[in-house]
Design a protein around this motif. Structure first.
Motif, mmCIF file in Angstrom:
data_model
loop_
_atom_site.group_PDB
_atom_site.id
_atom_site.type_symbol
_atom_site.label_atom_id
_atom_site.label_comp_id
_atom_site.label_asym_id
_atom_site.label_seq_id
_atom_site.Cartn_x
_atom_site.Cartn_y
_atom_site.Cartn_z
ATOM 1 N N HIS A 1 0.962 -1.228 0.159
ATOM 2 C CA HIS A 1 0.030 -0.022 -0.099
ATOM 3 C C HIS A 1 0.847 1.212 -0.046
ATOM 4 C CE1 HIS A 1 -3.489 -2.418 2.253
ATOM 5 N NE2 HIS A 1 -2.995 -2.877 0.854
ATOM 6 N N ILE B 1 2.845 1.897 -3.300
ATOM 7 C CA ILE B 1 1.875 2.479 -4.520
ATOM 8 C C ILE B 1 1.931 4.030 -4.262
ATOM 9 C CG2 ILE B 1 -0.371 2.840 -5.344
ATOM 10 C CD1 ILE B 1 -0.929 -0.290 -4.506
ATOM 11 N N ILE B 2 1.769 4.366 -3.021
ATOM 12 C CA ILE B 2 1.897 6.052 -2.961
ATOM 13 C C ILE B 2 3.436 6.503 -3.282
ATOM 14 C CG2 ILE B 2 1.558 7.875 -1.249
ATOM 15 C CD1 ILE B 2 -0.791 6.135 -1.978
ATOM 16 N N LEU C 1 4.168 6.290 -7.270
ATOM 17 C CA LEU C 1 3.304 7.432 -8.003
ATOM 18 C C LEU C 1 4.085 8.988 -7.615
ATOM 19 C CD1 LEU C 1 -0.280 6.228 -7.492
ATOM 20 C CD2 LEU C 1 0.973 6.190 -9.695
ATOM 21 N N LEU D 1 -2.264 0.450 -12.675
ATOM 22 C CA LEU D 1 -2.560 0.618 -11.145
ATOM 23 C C LEU D 1 -3.405 -0.699 -10.742
ATOM 24 C CD1 LEU D 1 -2.944 2.322 -8.617
ATOM 25 C CD2 LEU D 1 -5.057 3.332 -9.765
ATOM 26 N N SER E 1 -3.205 -2.715 -7.187
ATOM 27 C CA SER E 1 -4.240 -2.184 -6.293
ATOM 28 C C SER E 1 -5.644 -2.754 -6.478
ATOM 29 C CB SER E 1 -4.268 -0.588 -6.144
ATOM 30 O OG SER E 1 -5.393 -0.184 -5.236
ATOM 31 N N THR F 1 -5.046 7.125 -4.240
ATOM 32 C CA THR F 1 -4.362 6.289 -5.277
ATOM 33 C C THR F 1 -4.913 7.013 -6.520
ATOM 34 O OG1 THR F 1 -5.598 4.440 -5.029
ATOM 35 C CG2 THR F 1 -3.559 4.396 -3.846
ATOM 36 N N THR G 1 -2.801 9.075 -9.131
ATOM 37 C CA THR G 1 -2.528 8.615 -10.394
ATOM 38 C C THR G 1 -2.864 9.579 -11.437
ATOM 39 O OG1 THR G 1 -2.935 6.178 -9.890
ATOM 40 C CG2 THR G 1 -3.292 6.781 -11.998
#
Length: 381
Positions: free
Chosen positions: A146, A149-150, A153, A349, A353, A364, A368
């Motif tokens: 999690h 992903i942040i 990006l 993505l 996710s 997210t 994005t």
């Protein structure tokens, strides 16, 4: 904190979105305040009304089929998609550098948290493991992927927008220390898409080939046969292509990508054609997903579609899925190239996710969208 009150509210929403569990729900009022402060275009109001009507219709059809009515899940879905539509591009762009810096500041705090966890000190539940003597970074999220992903990006945005080198380095260190294959791949694919959009296809392909060659060298000479954590992840991918059906993250990721296809086949085989239109309804996909994994792999404890696209399709059917796509590209100047870029990012993505609705999904999705806007802005600068 610079900017008007609306932009400050957006930044506070981003801050609260970085908090795991129920704390992230405090982000929603700040996102809502940003919308009301900034004002809304008529076309966005019309799209929001359409969202409300179709999501309500989906819920009614699903209730008629299952007898289960998940009003909180419907409200959360409405908030997620409506806020995505209503938050302006201008507010996001003006807040971009501060958002990147906020997420960069989270890295040293996350390292401290991981050091404490390495010594057995933790104040909340999480899913992580130790790599090279340090627990993988999660910050305040439930697991490393999690947070990765942040970070991926944000790192991509920092590079595209030419942020200060120290910010780029901090974000890169943070992403590395999550040891998340999902985060690494999301960053790599996003970087390739940004080069592809800028028409520098030769550079994009060259960087991919160099990266692939470097990874092969590292694998052959340093990782293969070792007990390093990421080796088991890569091995599980190899076993998957060899036909393995035992539970693994690779198996779950792969099946999640095409779970929507199995849902279509299941609905047709059982003559539940209306489910192709409406899906299972918001908050109602657990039973179907659990039955799928138990029937096909004898895995009883998987209850979520770990893929954003599959999640949307199974929850809302074809009607909701088409609306979700329209919503995702609604911020763009509509050209084939822009649509291709945005839908490619949505697909990438979705590979890493499964969050389509809720505070983490808003975070997210907005990041994005901001990444896409950064690519568009850099291209026309």
């Amino acid at each position: 904190m610079k900017g008007n009150s609306g932009d400050k509210a957006l930044l506070l929403g981003v801050l609260f979105s970085c908090v795991s569990g129920w704390g992230s729900f405090f982000a929603l009022p700040f996102f809502i305040f940003n919308v009301f402060y900034r004002g809304v275009e008529l076309r966005k109001v019309i799209l929001t009304v359409i969202i409300f009507c179709l999501f309500t219709l989906i819920t009614i059809i699903a209730y008629a089929y299952s007898g289960v009515l998940e009003i909180p899940a419907l409200v959360l879905a409405l908030l997620t998609v409506s806020l995505y539509v209503l938050i302006s591009n201008e507010s996001l762009i003006q807040s971009r550098n501060t958002i990147i810096n906020i997420i960069a500041y989270s890295v040293p705090f996350s390292i401290v948290i991981s050091i404490l966890r390495t010594f057995g000190i933790s104040l909340w539940e999480y899913r992580s493991n130790e790599v090279l003597g340090l627990m993988r970074l999660t910050f305040l999220f439930a697991e490393p992927s999690h947070y990765a992903i942040i970070l991926s990006l944000s790192l991509l945005m920092a590079i595209i927008s030419k942020s200060k080198m120290k910010v780029v380095v901090v974000l890169a260190i943070g992403l590395l220390l999550t040891w998340s294959l999902s985060g690494f791949m999301l960053f790599g694919l996003g970087y390739f898409l940004s080069y592809f959009y800028s028409r520098n296809i030769f550079k994009a392909v060259l960087y991919c080939l160099i990266s692939l060659l470097l990874l092969i060298v590292i694998w052959v000479f340093f990782l293969s046969g070792s007990d390093f954590w990421i080796v088991s992840k890569i091995d599980s991918v190899f076993f998957l292509f060899q036909g393995a059906t035992t539970a693994s993250s690779a198996l779950l990721r792969f099946n999640s990508m095409i779970l929507w296809k199995y849902y279509i086949v299941d609905a047709i085989n059982n003559s539940h054609y209306y489910l192709l239109v409406s899906g299972e309804g918001f908050g109602n996909i657990t039973a179907w997903v659990q039955n799928y994994y138990f029937s096909n792999f004898n895995i009883p404890d998987i209850t979520q579609a770990n893929n954003l696209i599959s999640n949307v399709f199974i929850s809302t059917g074809l009607m909701g899925f088409i609306l979700y796509i329209i919503v995702f590209i609604s911020f763009l100047k509509i050209t084939l190239k822009n649509i291709f870029l945005s839908l490619s990012f949505l697909f990438v993505l979705s590979l890493f996710s499964g969050y389509a609705f809720g505070p983490l999904a808003i975070m997210t999705l907005l990041l994005t969208r901001l990444t896409i806007l950064s690519i568009l802005y850099a291209r026309h600068k």
